[in-house]
Design an enzyme around this catalytic site. Structure first.
Site, short mmCIF file in Angstrom:
data_model
loop_
_atom_site.label_atom_id
_atom_site.label_comp_id
_atom_site.label_asym_id
_atom_site.label_seq_id
_atom_site.Cartn_x
_atom_site.Cartn_y
_atom_site.Cartn_z
CG ASP A 286 0.42 11.52 5.38
OD1 ASP A 286 0.27 10.33 5.05
OD2 ASP A 286 1.53 11.99 5.73
N GLY B 90 11.87 -8.02 0.64
CA GLY B 90 11.67 -6.63 1.04
C GLY B 90 10.21 -6.27 1.18
CB THR C 202 -8.13 -4.48 17.03
OG1 THR C 202 -7.51 -4.81 15.78
CG2 THR C 202 -9.41 -3.72 16.76
NE ARG D 228 3.54 -14.19 -1.47
CZ ARG D 228 3.96 -13.13 -2.17
NH1 ARG D 228 3.64 -11.92 -1.78
NH2 ARG D 228 4.70 -13.28 -3.24
CG PHE E 158 9.41 -4.05 -1.79
CD1 PHE E 158 8.66 -5.21 -1.94
CD2 PHE E 158 8.73 -2.85 -1.61
CE1 PHE E 158 7.28 -5.17 -1.93
CE2 PHE E 158 7.35 -2.81 -1.59
CZ PHE E 158 6.62 -3.97 -1.76
CE LYS E 159 5.38 -6.63 -6.24
NZ LYS E 159 4.99 -6.14 -7.57
CB THR F 28 2.75 -1.54 12.17
OG1 THR F 28 2.44 -2.26 10.96
CG2 THR F 28 1.50 -0.85 12.68
CE1 TYR G 91 4.70 3.43 -2.78
CE2 TYR G 91 5.34 3.89 -0.51
CZ TYR G 91 5.61 3.95 -1.87
OH TYR G 91 6.77 4.53 -2.32
CE LYS H 6 -1.03 -7.59 5.62
NZ LYS H 6 -1.13 -7.46 4.16
CB CYS I 297 3.68 -6.95 3.85
SG CYS I 297 2.44 -5.65 3.78
#
Length: 420
Positions: free
Chosen positions: A33, A263, A126, A219, A330-331, A85, A13, A212, A266
């Site tokens: 991929d 959901g 990182t 939120r 999820f949205k 992740t 995505y 991030k 993130c």
């Protein structure tokens, strides 16, 4: 060193839109991929995900010879890693995909290459990735060894886009650039400026990683307030959506809308990365996660109560009562089911209910494996005609267009306030 060839590792995505954005600027882009099916679809100039405007960009890029997909990394001037992740069962970050991606590009790294980690990651990821690369390529130097003089530059640059608006926000939104050195940041900024119209805001890699996580935790905490408010209002017999509308007329109040939970890959995941590294300090963040993770259980209890009311008012047996769940994503208006509370709710209902559980999700063609055999994927009109209990879980545009008289005579659990 200029960027002639760019490789994006992970064509999901975020990775596929990013690859398409670079290719739209006539850069040679190689997407990588491990999913052969996705690779084949992309190489036909098609897409395997639902995202407005992405399909045309990919089609033109492939037909123009600027984008191709493969399962094996090749030599490039820059690499962007955009792989999942998730967290483990104990909520610790699982960096296995990032490690695998780093190790897959290590053999083809060359002097002057730039490696950017985009995947949402815990603080220090990182630097950890740089360590993996250095361990595999002792013939090259990395920022932790040679600073500004390193052969390979490394940075962390998180995505911050909204599903359904990715192709707009990818280009328009500001970008946080966290290089391991100033040279790393400068080169990463130059790369993104190939397509970016927003500003590149430079910091170090650890601050960029925390930025991030902070954005999504902020939120999550605010959504938890709205979800907790919905529980309180249910006990008090108050319409939570009317309450929020009135409270938000205060010039310094902006309460978000409640729902069935939280959901996506993130907001439902990232706060745990902070909690895992800072368990004593991140008490509010942990509590918000627990509130939002608990909301689906409350929704299932509401559905059970609605079925009880239906049985009391009719001569049906429980096995004859049909429940329709509206939405799995999820949205709204996307096909992404990752960490979706609607998925867990539908699964719990189907396992508990002896009758048929229908699922309406206009953005998928078949049920995910966890629901296959438990639920029936139904069309909207058929579900409305057949179901005794309606459960609104995702406010897709198709559902918001349902006329009120189609639902008012039913037993309804509306977690989004669509039918209020």
């Amino acid at each position: 060193m200029s960027f002639t060839t760019i490789s994006v590792i992970g064509l999901g995505y975020i990775g596929l839109p990013t690859a398409a954005a670079f290719a739209s600027r006539q850069k040679q882009v190689i997407g990588v991929d491990i999913n052969q099916h996705a690779v084949d679809i992309i190489n036909r100039g098609e897409i395997h995900i639902v995202e407005p405007a992405l399909g045309n960009v990919v089609k033109m890029a492939v037909e123009g010879g600027f984008l191709r997909a493969t399962t094996t990394p090749v030599e490039a001037d820059a690499y962007l890693i955009a792989v999942p992740t998730p967290f483990k069962g104990d909520h610790d970050p699982d960096m296995a995909y990032v490690e695998a991606a780093a190790k897959s590009i290590a053999p083809v790294l060359k002097k002057g290459a730039l490696v950017i980690l985009e995947s949402t990651s815990p603080v220090g990821a990182t630097e950890q990735m740089a360590g993996w690369l250095a361990g595999m390529r002792t013939d090259l130097t990395f920022p932790q060894q040679a600073g500004e003089q390193a052969d390979v530059n490394i940075a962390y640059c998180p995505e911050r886009v909204l599903p359904g608006q990715v192709m707009v926000e990818l280009i328009k939104n500001d970008r946080v650039i966290g290089g391991m050195t100033p040279v790393c940041s400068a080169r990463a900024s130059a790369l993104y400026k190939i397509f970016l119209e927003g500003e590149c805001v430079v910091t170090n890699s650890r601050t960029a990683e925390m930025c991030k996580l902070t954005e999504n935790s902020f939120r999550d905490v605010n959504i938890a307030f709205a979800n907790e408010l919905s529980l309180i209002c249910a006990e008090q017999g108050i319409n939570v959506w009317e309450l929020i509308r009135l409270a938000n007329r205060h010039p310094r109040v902006n309460i978000l809308q409640p729902g069935p939970g939280v959901g996506g890959h993130c907001i439902a995941v990232d706060p745990w990365f902070i909690v895992a590294q800072n368990p004593q300090q991140a008490r509010l963040i942990r509590t918000a996660r627990e509130v939002n993770d608990g909301k689906p259980h409350w929704v299932v209890d509401q559905v059970k109560a609605a079925v009880t009311d239906c049985l009391a008012a009719t001569d049906k047996r429980a096995s004859e009562v049909k429940i329709a769940c509206f939405g799995l994503a999820f949205k709204p208006n996307i096909d992404d089911l990752r960490e979706s509370p609607a998925m867990g709710i539908a699964q719990s209902i189907a396992r508990w209910h002896s009758g048929e559980t229908l699922v309406v999700e206009p953005n998928i063609r078949q049920l995910p494996k966890k629901l296959d055999g438990l639920c029936t994927l139904a069309k909207l009109d058929a579900a409305l005609a057949a179901a005794d209990v309606l459960v609104m879980l995702v406010d897709h545009d198709e559902f918001k267009a349902i006329p009120g008289d189609a639902v008012h005579q039913r037993y309804v659990v509306d977690t989004k306030g669509v039918w209020r």
